[in-house]
Structure formats: structure tokens, C-alpha cells
Design an enzyme around this catalytic site. Structure first.
Site: not given
Length: 103
Positions: A2, A9, A24, A44
Site C-alpha cells: 500500500c 497486499d 513471454v 489499479e
């Protein structure tokens, strides 16, 4: 982590794509995703950064990235983004999948 509190998180990142020529390697992808371990940013932003980096690397026909983050403050956040190669059928597919997305 955070960016405000510095608390860790935990998340599950789901990446789905239709490749064209490049792809990849799974170990490289794992190491790349581990680089976010000490990266302080919002949920996000993480999903968007992953999407943009993979598009730049692979130039896929279609891609979607979902982050399933553990609740923070009792609120569950599952950011989703998708991409369809411009001026192709995949661009319309991305639009349709976004509009019909259920969470």
C-alpha cells in the site's frame, strides 16, 4: 504494498492473452511479477502497468489482466483491464468482453 500505509497486499494476477508471434517465458513473467513485491502503488495502477508492459513486450492480438486483491479495510477490489489490437476484430472483442463482464 500500500503506497499510503506501507502494509503488504496479497493478490492473484490472472493474465489471459492471444499471442501473435511473441510470447513471454513463464519464469521471466514470474520474476517480473515478483518485482512488484516491494512496489508501493495502488491496485489499479499495478494491473495497468502489467498490461502495458506485456503489450509492449509481446504485441498480442488480445489481452486481459485481472488483479484479485485481498480485502483492504473490508473492501474487495478486483481491477480488470483488457486490450484488443487496434483496427482489428480483437479491438471489438475487447470492447464486448468489457461490456459483458460480470464480477
Amino acid at each position: 504494498m500500500c503506497p499510503i500505509t506501507g502494509q503488504p497486499d496479497f493478490t492473484e494476477i490472472r493474465i489471459c492473452y492471444l499471442l501473435d508471434i511473441k510470447m513471454v517465458e513463464s519464469k521471466s513473467l514470474k520474476l517480473y511479477l515478483f518485482s512488484f513485491r516491494n512496489h508501493g502503488t495502488f491496485h489499479e495502477d499495478c494491473v495497468n502497468i502489467i498490461m502495458k508492459d506485456l503489450i509492449k513486450l509481446m504485441d498480442p492480438k488480445y489481452m486481459e489482466v485481472t488483479g484479485i486483491f485481498t480485502p483492504r479495510g473490508g473492501i474487495s477490489i478486483y481491477p480488470y483491464t483488457n486490450y484488443g489490437r487496434p483496427d482489428t476484430w480483437y479491438e471489438e472483442m475487447a470492447r464486448q468482453r468489457l461490456m459483458n463482464r460480470t464480477f
